[in-house]
Write a protein that holds these residues in place. Structure first.
Motif, PDB file in Angstrom:
ATOM      1  N   GLU A   1       0.834  -1.207   0.000  1.00 54.14           N
ATOM      2  CA  GLU A   1       0.000   0.000   0.000  1.00 54.14           C
ATOM      3  C   GLU A   1       0.868   1.255   0.000  1.00 54.14           C
ATOM      4  OE1 GLU A   1      -2.510  -0.516   3.400  1.00 54.14           O
ATOM      5  OE2 GLU A   1      -3.744  -2.031   2.409  1.00 54.14           O
ATOM      6  N   LEU A   2       1.951   1.226   0.762  1.00 49.75           N
ATOM      7  CA  LEU A   2       2.845   2.378   0.821  1.00 49.75           C
ATOM      8  C   LEU A   2       3.518   2.617  -0.538  1.00 49.75           C
ATOM      9  CD1 LEU A   2       4.020   4.569   2.587  1.00 49.75           C
ATOM     10  CD2 LEU A   2       5.805   2.982   3.283  1.00 49.75           C
ATOM     11  N   ARG A   3       3.887   1.535  -1.222  1.00 48.97           N
ATOM     12  CA  ARG A   3       4.463   1.706  -2.568  1.00 48.97           C
ATOM     13  C   ARG A   3       3.434   2.347  -3.507  1.00 48.97           C
ATOM     14  NH1 ARG A   3       6.685  -3.290  -1.254  1.00 48.97           N
ATOM     15  NH2 ARG A   3       5.050  -4.417  -2.380  1.00 48.97           N
ATOM     16  N   GLY A   4       2.174   1.947  -3.374  1.00 48.74           N
ATOM     17  CA  GLY A   4       1.112   2.540  -4.189  1.00 48.74           C
ATOM     18  C   GLY A   4       0.936   4.018  -3.899  1.00 48.74           C
ATOM     19  N   VAL A   5       0.962   4.385  -2.632  1.00 50.21           N
ATOM     20  CA  VAL A   5       0.823   5.800  -2.252  1.00 50.21           C
ATOM     21  C   VAL A   5       2.024   6.593  -2.757  1.00 50.21           C
ATOM     22  CG1 VAL A   5       0.817   7.376  -0.270  1.00 50.21           C
ATOM     23  CG2 VAL A   5      -0.662   5.369  -0.273  1.00 50.21           C
ATOM     24  N   ALA A   6       3.226   6.030  -2.629  1.00 53.94           N
ATOM     25  CA  ALA A   6       4.432   6.732  -3.102  1.00 53.94           C
ATOM     26  C   ALA A   6       4.367   6.944  -4.609  1.00 53.94           C
ATOM     27  CB  ALA A   6       5.679   5.939  -2.720  1.00 53.94           C
ATOM     28  N   ALA A   7       3.881   5.945  -5.346  1.00 53.71           N
ATOM     29  CA  ALA A   7       3.756   6.079  -6.799  1.00 53.71           C
ATOM     30  C   ALA A   7       2.732   7.165  -7.141  1.00 53.71           C
ATOM     31  CB  ALA A   7       3.357   4.748  -7.425  1.00 53.71           C
TER      32      ALA A   7
ATOM     33  N   LEU B   1       1.895   9.724  -5.281  1.00 58.15           N
ATOM     34  CA  LEU B   1       2.487  11.027  -4.952  1.00 58.15           C
ATOM     35  C   LEU B   1       3.485  11.472  -6.021  1.00 58.15           C
ATOM     36  CD1 LEU B   1       3.036  10.867  -1.096  1.00 58.15           C
ATOM     37  CD2 LEU B   1       1.655  12.527  -2.352  1.00 58.15           C
ATOM     38  N   ALA B   2       4.241  10.515  -6.548  1.00 54.26           N
ATOM     39  CA  ALA B   2       5.195  10.860  -7.611  1.00 54.26           C
ATOM     40  C   ALA B   2       4.448  11.390  -8.832  1.00 54.26           C
ATOM     41  CB  ALA B   2       6.032   9.638  -7.972  1.00 54.26           C
ATOM     42  N   GLU B   3       3.314  10.775  -9.162  1.00 56.59           N
ATOM     43  CA  GLU B   3       2.508  11.262 -10.286  1.00 56.59           C
ATOM     44  C   GLU B   3       1.980  12.675 -10.013  1.00 56.59           C
ATOM     45  OE1 GLU B   3      -0.623   8.554 -11.398  1.00 56.59           O
ATOM     46  OE2 GLU B   3       0.741   6.840 -11.329  1.00 56.59           O
ATOM     47  N   VAL B   4       1.528  12.911  -8.771  1.00 57.99           N
ATOM     48  CA  VAL B   4       1.006  14.232  -8.402  1.00 57.99           C
ATOM     49  C   VAL B   4       2.104  15.280  -8.516  1.00 57.99           C
ATOM     50  CG1 VAL B   4       0.119  15.604  -6.471  1.00 57.99           C
ATOM     51  CG2 VAL B   4      -0.867  13.357  -6.963  1.00 57.99           C
ATOM     52  N   TRP B   5       3.314  14.977  -7.999  1.00 60.93           N
ATOM     53  CA  TRP B   5       4.420  15.939  -8.090  1.00 60.93           C
ATOM     54  C   TRP B   5       4.784  16.209  -9.544  1.00 60.93           C
ATOM     55  CZ3 TRP B   5       5.207  19.239  -4.613  1.00 60.93           C
ATOM     56  CH2 TRP B   5       5.074  18.919  -3.251  1.00 60.93           C
ATOM     57  N   ALA B   6       4.756  15.182 -10.371  1.00 59.82           N
ATOM     58  CA  ALA B   6       5.069  15.381 -11.801  1.00 59.82           C
ATOM     59  C   ALA B   6       4.031  16.293 -12.439  1.00 59.82           C
ATOM     60  CB  ALA B   6       5.119  14.028 -12.513  1.00 59.82           C
ATOM     61  N   GLU B   7       2.774  16.091 -12.110  1.00 57.90           N
ATOM     62  CA  GLU B   7       1.704  16.932 -12.659  1.00 57.90           C
ATOM     63  C   GLU B   7       1.821  18.369 -12.143  1.00 57.90           C
ATOM     64  OE1 GLU B   7      -1.302  17.684 -15.195  1.00 57.90           O
ATOM     65  OE2 GLU B   7      -0.266  15.761 -15.003  1.00 57.90           O
ATOM     66  N   LEU B   8       2.137  18.534 -10.844  1.00 59.28           N
ATOM     67  CA  LEU B   8       2.316  19.886 -10.285  1.00 59.28           C
ATOM     68  C   LEU B   8       3.492  20.600 -10.950  1.00 59.28           C
ATOM     69  CD1 LEU B   8       1.665  19.394  -6.470  1.00 59.28           C
ATOM     70  CD2 LEU B   8       0.334  20.779  -8.051  1.00 59.28           C
ATOM     71  N   ASP B   9       4.563  19.854 -11.216  1.00 53.40           N
ATOM     72  CA  ASP B   9       5.728  20.454 -11.871  1.00 53.40           C
ATOM     73  C   ASP B   9       5.374  20.946 -13.275  1.00 53.40           C
ATOM     74  OD1 ASP B   9       7.408  20.118  -9.715  1.00 53.40           O
ATOM     75  OD2 ASP B   9       8.189  18.182 -10.403  1.00 53.40           O
ATOM     76  N   LYS B  10       4.482  20.219 -13.964  1.00 53.88           N
ATOM     77  CA  LYS B  10       4.064  20.637 -15.313  1.00 53.88           C
ATOM     78  C   LYS B  10       3.187  21.888 -15.266  1.00 53.88           C
ATOM     79  CE  LYS B  10       3.269  16.070 -16.887  1.00 53.88           C
ATOM     80  NZ  LYS B  10       2.348  15.176 -17.566  1.00 53.88           N
ATOM     81  N   ARG B  11       2.327  21.997 -14.250  1.00 54.65           N
ATOM     82  CA  ARG B  11       1.315  23.054 -14.216  1.00 54.65           C
ATOM     83  C   ARG B  11       1.755  24.313 -13.470  1.00 54.65           C
ATOM     84  NH1 ARG B  11      -4.542  20.516 -14.257  1.00 54.65           N
ATOM     85  NH2 ARG B  11      -4.092  18.696 -15.498  1.00 54.65           N
ATOM     86  N   ALA B  12       2.610  24.175 -12.478  1.00 61.08           N
ATOM     87  CA  ALA B  12       2.986  25.328 -11.647  1.00 61.08           C
ATOM     88  C   ALA B  12       4.156  26.070 -12.278  1.00 61.08           C
ATOM     89  CB  ALA B  12       3.364  24.866 -10.249  1.00 61.08           C
ATOM     90  N   ALA B  13       4.201  27.365 -12.009  1.00 55.59           N
ATOM     91  CA  ALA B  13       5.318  28.180 -12.497  1.00 55.59           C
ATOM     92  C   ALA B  13       6.567  27.818 -11.714  1.00 55.59           C
ATOM     93  CB  ALA B  13       4.985  29.655 -12.301  1.00 55.59           C
ATOM     94  N   PRO B  14       7.741  27.804 -12.373  1.00 54.50           N
ATOM     95  CA  PRO B  14       8.975  27.499 -11.657  1.00 54.50           C
ATOM     96  C   PRO B  14       9.201  28.486 -10.509  1.00 54.50           C
ATOM     97  CG  PRO B  14       9.370  27.610 -14.025  1.00 54.50           C
ATOM     98  CD  PRO B  14       7.958  28.063 -13.782  1.00 54.50           C
ATOM     99  N   GLY B  15       9.589  27.954  -9.339  1.00 56.15           N
ATOM    100  CA  GLY B  15       9.863  28.788  -8.172  1.00 56.15           C
ATOM    101  C   GLY B  15       8.621  29.287  -7.470  1.00 56.15           C
ATOM    102  N   ASP B  16       7.449  28.719  -7.764  1.00 57.70           N
ATOM    103  CA  ASP B  16       6.192  29.117  -7.107  1.00 57.70           C
ATOM    104  C   ASP B  16       6.353  28.915  -5.596  1.00 57.70           C
ATOM    105  OD1 ASP B  16       3.630  29.491  -6.161  1.00 57.70           O
ATOM    106  OD2 ASP B  16       2.688  28.024  -7.491  1.00 57.70           O
TER     107      ASP B  16
END
Length: 136
Positions: A97-103, A105-120
């Motif tokens: 379950e923890l591996r699933g949550v970590a995966a 979260l990694a997807e969420v961070w990747a999506e945030l990196d695409k959508r948010a301005a650098p240095g937000d």
């Protein structure tokens, strides 16, 4: 076995040297049988107990207690094995379950990196809080 009338249940054991116990053995056995008296036998000239004359009911109780203790040890060991197996199973399930949550979260961070301005600043604070949460 009849309840003894002469000796209270918690009376202290009497103590006799081996020589005297040998000469009074019949009397001591009768006292143990009739009054539940415990007689501790010591070596002549030494106060350390080496044996005891106890009522038969007490001797049976000791044997039963020993058998109960052995049975309890078996049952306890069985439960310990079961608990250890469940802990291991739970650990494996939680790790998956923890591996699933970590995966996720990694997807969420990747999506945030695409959508948010650098240095937000909000994203920087969120990453810092996430790093603190993960302990590093």
């Amino acid at each position: 076995m009849a309840v003894p009338a002469l000796t209270p249940r918690n009376a202290p054991a009497r103590s006799l040297p081996l020589r005297e116990a040998r000469t009074r053995l019949s009397q001591l056995v009768a006292m143990a049988e009739l009054t539940d008296t415990v007689t501790v036998v010591t070596r002549d000239g030494d106060s350390r107990p080496v044996a005891a004359i106890v009522p038969a009911g007490a001797a049976r109780s000791v044997a039963e207690a020993r058998a109960d203790a052995e049975r309890l040890a078996e049952v306890t060991a069985g439960w310990a094995r079961r608990l250890e197996a469940l802990r291991a199973q739970s650990g494996r399930r939680h790790a998956a379950e923890l591996r699933g949550v970590a995966a996720a979260l990694a997807e969420v961070w990747a999506e945030l990196d695409k959508r948010a301005a650098p240095g937000d600043p909000a994203l920087v604070r969120l990453r810092a809080a996430h790093a603190d949460l993960l302990g590093g």
